[in-house]
Design an enzyme around this catalytic site. Structure first.
Site, PDB file in Angstrom:
ATOM      1  CD  GLU B 279      -3.089   0.840   2.271  1.00  0.00           C
ATOM      2  OE1 GLU B 279      -3.256  -0.293   2.662  1.00  0.00           O
ATOM      3  OE2 GLU B 279      -3.762   1.622   2.350  1.00  0.00           O
ATOM      4  CD  GLU B 282      -2.793   1.202  -4.109  1.00  0.00           C
ATOM      5  OE1 GLU B 282      -2.762   0.265  -3.552  1.00  0.00           O
ATOM      6  OE2 GLU B 282      -3.800   1.342  -5.019  1.00  0.00           O
ATOM      7  CB  CYS B 305      -7.236  -2.466   6.467  1.00  0.00           C
ATOM      8  SG  CYS B 305      -5.738  -2.252   5.794  1.00  0.00           S
ATOM      9  CB  SER B 325      -5.215   0.894  -1.098  1.00  0.00           C
ATOM     10  OG  SER B 325      -4.406   0.015  -1.304  1.00  0.00           O
ATOM     11  CE  LYS B 364     -10.753  -7.638   8.526  1.00  0.00           C
ATOM     12  NZ  LYS B 364      -9.899  -7.204   7.172  1.00  0.00           N
ATOM     13  CD  GLU B 367     -11.863  -8.557   3.808  1.00  0.00           C
ATOM     14  OE1 GLU B 367     -11.436  -9.146   4.927  1.00  0.00           O
ATOM     15  OE2 GLU B 367     -11.225  -7.620   3.320  1.00  0.00           O
ATOM     16  CD  GLU B 372     -14.391  -9.805  -4.572  1.00  0.00           C
ATOM     17  OE1 GLU B 372     -15.565 -10.557  -4.899  1.00  0.00           O
ATOM     18  OE2 GLU B 372     -14.639  -8.652  -3.944  1.00  0.00           O
ATOM     19  CB  CYS B 520      -9.516  -3.325  14.489  1.00  0.00           C
ATOM     20  SG  CYS B 520      -9.117  -2.644  12.552  1.00  0.00           S
TER      21      CYS B 520
END
Lengths: 169, 588
Positions: B279, B282, B305, B325, B364, B367, B372, B520
């Protein structure tokens, strides 16, 4: 600030094409979207326009007024005035507020159910009448009260309901 | 202006306009409630907080009643206690659920209050609510039969997160808190953040458990089960075993995971460092494209994230998806390399590897099931346990957590730098990225005290900072003198604020968004109940974990250097793109 008033659409007879109704709805919503507290008046106007609140219209209102769809649905579900199913040409509302209740509103309701052969929330097969229950129209001195469309009938007796119904074309 | 009131004859001076509830709290008098919580305006929904006010016609709800000069309030009399008990008895009479089979048994405010009030029988055994289970989404389960309509969930969903999945529907006994027109959650906008599950006083909204799947995998001799734990777990898991909030239990956690039967105990922190490598690079690449090549490039770059934030942006701001990102979250990076890099290294067939994550997060779970997220050729992460679920598994297996010796994680994916630790805190990902990016560009350490760019205390929803880049290495001279502007938001309502600021012209280069208040450490899967005070303690614990580490920058993590050398070659390499990067979808 613009005064908030539910706008009465002149016609819900079905002759106007649905697309035209949605065009009108968009204009109404866009004109009111910056006004705080616009949701309920917009819902009233929409119900006048379509005769009920179709899902597509509620989605447009939610998006344009930037209100979560869950909130719009919550308001629609809270007020018995709002309906998400198509209604007959005339909506009959029988008041069952305290005064009307003690003066026989319940019997008037039963008579209407029998006469129309539909239950509360129902619509006659010819789409002429829908039957609803109201909670106080603020006309307790006239109890029991029945509203048909925007006309009010006072001190209604069970035996008088067919006469009222016959007066509507 | 101060107002003087008398609470149980005690003189109390409070700010004008305070509620009776807050005035009593100030005087050390606890008034029970099932709906009122900090960070939310009082709702007056549950009616449990009733008090007697001299001269008032009825008892009043103390949370919604402001104090008035000279007011005489009684919070503790026979009539007040009886009235409150009556209210709780009415709630219980509608409540449909058996305590002994409820996942919130002993973690339920209604149950606790009933115990305190000495309610020993069902006073009104009438009709109960109808149980309507909505388990349509990967992360959350709603049970309308248990709902007491306190409205905490709808307030957090609408006002803190700005998502608006939940609202009060209908009226009276038939009313429900839920999506529009009785829809399931998967049919409406929901980012799966689980803040509703974290704040529900009863068992009406909970996470969808993966415990049984994990036990099954552990029992299966053909499966090689690896576990990763997110940075935020170590600062909160202890709370489930009686430790003070803010107690780090990293070592005991590693020991417990081994005793549970996982074949390898790894650390999401390793993947967090990997994320920073990707990241940070990037970000520098985007800046180079913009400043040197004068290309149209999406800036600011947003962090990626937090899966609730990703889903939120996909719903509400699809036009900024290019700004986010392309890095997968650390959880997903870990899964992708566990089933490729590690599988090869350990000589295990990736089809036999089961990757289990322990996350502070319910999103999560969503996720890992995104279609994908299978770049390893398999579902990269198989199961996600929340912190609460891990605690339940430890209890189920009879492990005496408090007496465990400190263990360590396995290599080569079990070590993280201090920069990885702070992924748990709001502001942490941004700071971690800058620790690495600044050093790449200048060859020097981030020139701020203790390597902390932003104030580490306080829970302001939006934080901003700027950093002048000076003394660049030759390759990065185009950044010389650039004032790098960064923003940090936690809680999606605050993300909205920062995006709106950006739209009206405020300039940023890099923005971090974490879905949950506090980051988090305040996630929807953390031990209940998370207050601001507990958020601060967990944040502090995480910073002390960071500050206590030898390696505090991601690019200095030896295991990260090793994976690049042996496998990925370099950040943003072809293989990195295949395994560690992803794309987003317009859900509007």
């Amino acid at each position: 600030m613009t005064e908030l008033k539910p706008q009465i659409a002149s016609c819900n007879c079905g002759e106007v094409h649905e697309d035209e109704l949605y065009e009108r709805l968009k204009i109404i919503v866009q004109s009111q979207r910056t006004i705080p507290g616009a949701l309920i008046p917009v819902l009233q106007t929409t119900q006048n326009l379509f005769g009920y609140l179709p899902e597509k219209a509620l989605r447009i209102i939610s998006k344009e007024l930037k209100k979560p769809y869950s909130e719009v649905a919550g308001v629609v579900g809270f007020y018995s005035y709002f309906s998400t199913t198509p209604k007959g040409k005339y909506t009959i509302r029988v008041c069952l507020g305290t005064a009307c209740y003690v003066r026989g509103g319940q019997d008037v309701l039963k008579a209407l159910q029998k006469e129309l052969n539909i239950g509360i929330g129902g619509t006659t097969p010819d789409k002429k009448f829908s039957l609803e229950v109201g909670r106080c129209f603020g006309a307790c001195g006239l109890a029991p009260v029945v509203m048909v469309g925007d006309q009010t009938f006072q001190r209604v007796k069970p035996t008088g309901v067919s006469e009222i119904l016959n007066s509507f074309e | 202006m101060m107002t003087t009131v008398y609470i149980n004859k005690q003189i109390v001076n409070v700010e004008e306009g305070s509620s009776i509830f807050d005035a009593a709290a100030k005087a050390g008098i606890k008034i029970p409630t099932l709906c009122h919580v900090e960070n939310q305006l009082p709702k007056g929904a549950c009616r449990v907080c009733m008090v007697d006010v001299e001269g008032a016609r009825n008892m009043v709800a103390s949370c919604t009643t402001p104090v008035a000069e000279g007011m005489k309030i009684t919070t503790n009399s026979k009539s007040v206690r009886e009235a409150r008990k009556f209210v709780v008895e009415l709630l219980i009479s509608e409540h449909c659920g058996e305590c002994k089979t409820c996942v919130r048994n002993e973690d339920c405010e209604l149950q606790q209050l009933a115990t305190e009030m000495g309610i020993m029988e069902i006073a009104f055994p009438g009709e109960t609510l109808k149980t309507f289970i909505d388990d349509s989404t990967p992360a959350l389960v709603r049970d309308s039969g248990k709902c007491i309509k306190c409205r905490r969930c709808m307030t957090v969903c609408n006002e803190i997160q700005g998502v608006g999945s939940l609202f009060a529907q209908g009226r009276g006994f038939e009313s429900k808190i839920g999506p529009a027109f009785d829809q399931h959650l998967d049919g409406v906008v929901c980012v799966q953040c689980g803040q509703c599950a974290a704040i529900c006083p009863v068992g009406a909204i909970t996470e969808k458990e993966h415990i049984d799947f994990v036990w099954e995998a552990i029992e299966d001799p053909t499966k090689f089960v690896v576990v990763q734990t997110a940075p935020a777990i170590r600062a909160a898991l202890g709370e489930c075993f009686g430790y003070e909030p803010g107690t780090l239990v990293t070592g005991k956690m590693a020991s417990a995971l081994r005793l549970l039967g996982f074949d390898r105990v790894f650390d999401t922190n390793f993947a967090a460092d990997l994320t920073i490598m990707e990241e940070g690079t990037e970000l520098l690449t985007r800046l180079k494209l913009a400043l040197v090549d004068k290309q149209q490039v999406a800036l600011p770059q947003f962090t990626s994230c937090s899966p609730g934030w990703i889903k939120y942006a996909e719903y509400f701001y699809p036009e900024i998806l290019d700004n986010i990102s392309s890095c997968k979250s650390p959880q997903q990076m870990f899964g992708a390399v566990a089933k490729t890099y590690y599988a090869k290294k350990a000589g295990v067939d990736p089809k036999d590897i089961v990757v289990v994550s322990v996350m502070p997060c319910t999103a999560k779970k969503f996720e890992c099931q995104r279609p994908e997220m299978n770049d390893s050729g398999f579902q990269d992460v198989d199961y996600v346990l929340t912190t609460r679920e891990l605690a339940r598994m430890i209890k189920q297996s009879g492990i005496d957590f408090r007496s465990l010796e400190d263990g360590t994680m396995d290599s080569p994916m079990g070590n993280g730098s201090g920069a990885a630790d702070i992924f748990a805190n709001t502001g942490g990902v941004m700071e971690a990225a800058l620790r690495t990016a600044y050093q790449i560009v200048t060859g020097r350490e981030l020139p701020v005290k203790n390597l902390h760019l932003l104030p580490v205390e306080g829970l302001e929803g939006v934080k901003k900072a700027s950093l002048k880049i000076e003394g660049c290495l030759p390759a990065w001279s185009f950044l010389e003198g650039v004032e790098l502007k960064v923003g940090v938001a936690h809680g999606l309502g605050n993300a909205k604020k920062i995006i709106e600021a950006m739209r009206v012209g405020e300039e940023f280069h890099f923005i971090e968004v974490m879905t949950c208040p506090g980051g988090c450490i305040g996630g929807g899967g953390q031990p209940r109940f998370t207050t601001n005070e507990i958020r601060k303690k967990r944040i502090q614990a995480i910073y002390s974990e960071d500050e206590g580490k030898q390696v505090r920058k991601s690019h200095e993590n030896p295991e990260v250097l090793q994976i690049y050398e042996e496998f990925l070659k370099q950040p943003l390499s072809h293989l990195s793109h295949d395994l560690l990067h992803t794309k987003y979808f317009d859900r509007n």
